[in-house]
Design a protein around this motif. Structure first.
Motif, short mmCIF file in Angstrom:
data_model
loop_
_atom_site.label_atom_id
_atom_site.label_comp_id
_atom_site.label_asym_id
_atom_site.label_seq_id
_atom_site.Cartn_x
_atom_site.Cartn_y
_atom_site.Cartn_z
N GLY A 12 34.11 -41.24 50.18
CA GLY A 12 33.34 -40.11 49.68
C GLY A 12 33.48 -38.89 50.57
O GLY A 12 33.70 -37.77 50.10
N LEU A 13 33.37 -39.10 51.88
CA LEU A 13 33.54 -37.99 52.82
C LEU A 13 34.95 -37.43 52.75
O LEU A 13 35.15 -36.21 52.75
N LEU A 36 38.67 -45.76 68.51
CA LEU A 36 39.31 -45.48 69.80
C LEU A 36 40.83 -45.51 69.67
O LEU A 36 41.52 -44.63 70.19
N VAL A 37 41.35 -46.50 68.96
CA VAL A 37 42.80 -46.62 68.77
C VAL A 37 43.33 -45.44 67.97
O VAL A 37 44.32 -44.79 68.35
N LEU A 38 42.66 -45.13 66.87
CA LEU A 38 43.12 -44.04 66.00
C LEU A 38 42.95 -42.67 66.66
O LEU A 38 43.75 -41.77 66.42
N PHE A 39 41.93 -42.53 67.48
CA PHE A 39 41.75 -41.26 68.19
C PHE A 39 42.93 -41.01 69.12
O PHE A 39 43.46 -39.90 69.17
N ARG A 40 43.34 -42.02 69.84
CA ARG A 40 44.49 -41.86 70.75
C ARG A 40 45.75 -41.48 69.98
O ARG A 40 46.55 -40.68 70.45
N GLU A 41 45.90 -42.06 68.80
CA GLU A 41 47.10 -41.82 68.00
C GLU A 41 47.10 -40.44 67.33
O GLU A 41 48.12 -39.75 67.31
N HIS A 42 45.96 -40.02 66.81
CA HIS A 42 45.90 -38.80 65.99
C HIS A 42 45.31 -37.58 66.69
O HIS A 42 45.52 -36.46 66.23
N ARG A 43 44.53 -37.78 67.74
CA ARG A 43 43.88 -36.67 68.47
C ARG A 43 43.22 -35.68 67.49
O ARG A 43 43.59 -34.50 67.44
N PRO A 44 42.25 -36.13 66.71
CA PRO A 44 41.62 -35.24 65.73
C PRO A 44 40.85 -34.11 66.40
O PRO A 44 40.36 -34.25 67.52
N ASP A 45 40.75 -32.99 65.70
CA ASP A 45 39.95 -31.87 66.19
C ASP A 45 38.47 -32.23 66.19
O ASP A 45 37.73 -31.83 67.09
N VAL A 46 38.03 -32.96 65.17
CA VAL A 46 36.64 -33.37 65.03
C VAL A 46 36.61 -34.80 64.52
O VAL A 46 37.38 -35.17 63.64
N THR A 47 35.70 -35.59 65.06
CA THR A 47 35.46 -36.95 64.58
C THR A 47 34.05 -37.00 64.02
O THR A 47 33.10 -36.60 64.69
N VAL A 48 33.92 -37.49 62.78
CA VAL A 48 32.61 -37.69 62.16
C VAL A 48 32.38 -39.19 62.17
O VAL A 48 33.15 -39.95 61.56
N PRO A 99 21.86 -36.14 59.56
CA PRO A 99 21.41 -37.28 58.75
C PRO A 99 22.38 -37.49 57.60
O PRO A 99 23.03 -36.54 57.14
N LYS A 100 22.51 -38.72 57.12
CA LYS A 100 23.41 -38.97 56.00
C LYS A 100 22.92 -38.33 54.71
O LYS A 100 23.66 -38.29 53.74
N THR A 101 21.74 -37.79 54.72
CA THR A 101 21.23 -37.07 53.56
C THR A 101 21.69 -35.61 53.55
O THR A 101 21.34 -34.86 52.65
N VAL A 102 22.50 -35.22 54.53
CA VAL A 102 22.96 -33.84 54.66
C VAL A 102 23.72 -33.42 53.40
O VAL A 102 24.44 -34.22 52.79
N GLY A 103 23.54 -32.17 53.02
CA GLY A 103 24.27 -31.63 51.88
C GLY A 103 25.66 -31.17 52.29
O GLY A 103 25.95 -30.96 53.48
N GLN A 104 26.52 -31.00 51.31
CA GLN A 104 27.89 -30.59 51.57
C GLN A 104 27.99 -29.28 52.36
O GLN A 104 28.75 -29.22 53.33
N PRO A 105 27.24 -28.22 52.00
CA PRO A 105 27.38 -26.97 52.75
C PRO A 105 27.05 -27.13 54.24
O PRO A 105 27.76 -26.60 55.10
N GLU A 106 26.00 -27.89 54.55
CA GLU A 106 25.63 -28.06 55.95
C GLU A 106 26.63 -28.94 56.69
O GLU A 106 26.95 -28.68 57.85
#
Length: 183
Positions: A12-13, A36-48, A99-106
């Motif tokens: 969904g995200l 942790l493994v995927l972070f090392r491989e991809h170095r994302p700008d942001v992790t949710v 919170p997981k109730t957050v709306g898309q804009p926020e």
């Protein structure tokens, strides 16, 4: 990168973010260990990342990511919005707690701000965090400033409404953050 032990939450995200021209989901993990493994491989700008997961939970994964990569930008997205959970995540280095109730804009706003290297704490989370303190730990003026911050007021607006200098507002906010134990 998306980290959640629920497949449908991740998908969904990913679908929501897929419509944004300035965002791309580079990896999806179902556990803190995978993150942790995927972070090392991809170095994302942001992790949710979810807070509670089987195995290595989000808090432990966040702490490990920040030890390994102090500049890692992590947003915690959780059903748990208790003051202790929020405080622990921010202390461990989360740049945002939603919170997981957050709306898309926020959600999109938070991701963009965190990608810029900024922090984002929505008003309802700030209120929960402030509840963790006994009221007398914040001065009356700090409580006024915090109330305006929670309402989304800028520093300039706070200064105007309270009749104080902008630098004084910044000092109050620094003091509030220190007392709340957040950065």
């Amino acid at each position: 990168m998306l980290v959640d032990d629920h497949y449908l939450v991740r998908v969904g995200l990913a679908n929501v973010l897929g419509f944004e021209a300035d965002m791309e989901v580079c990896a999806q993990a179902e556990s803190g260990d995978d993150a942790l493994v995927l972070f090392r491989e991809h170095r994302p700008d942001v992790t949710v990342m979810d807070l509670r997961m089987a195995g290595t939970d989000g808090l432990a994964a966040l702490a490990a990511l920040r030890r390994e990569s102090p500049g890692a930008r992590v947003i915690i997205l959780s059903n748990y919005t208790g003051a202790d959970e929020i405080h622990a995540a921010l202390q461990a280095g989360a740049a945002s707690y939603l919170p997981k109730t957050v709306g898309q804009p926020e959600l999109l706003k938070a991701i963009r701000l965190v990608a810029e290297g900024r922090s984002y704490v929505p008003p309802e989370i700030a209120v929960r965090l402030a509840e963790r303190l006994p009221c007398d730990e914040l001065t009356a003026r700090e409580q006024e400033v915090l109330t305006l911050v929670v309402q989304g007021a800028s520093n300039a607006r706070i200064a105007r409404e309270l009749g104080i200098a902008g630098s004084t507002v910044k000092n109050h906010i620094s003091s509030i953050f220190e007392k709340l134990g957040v950065t």
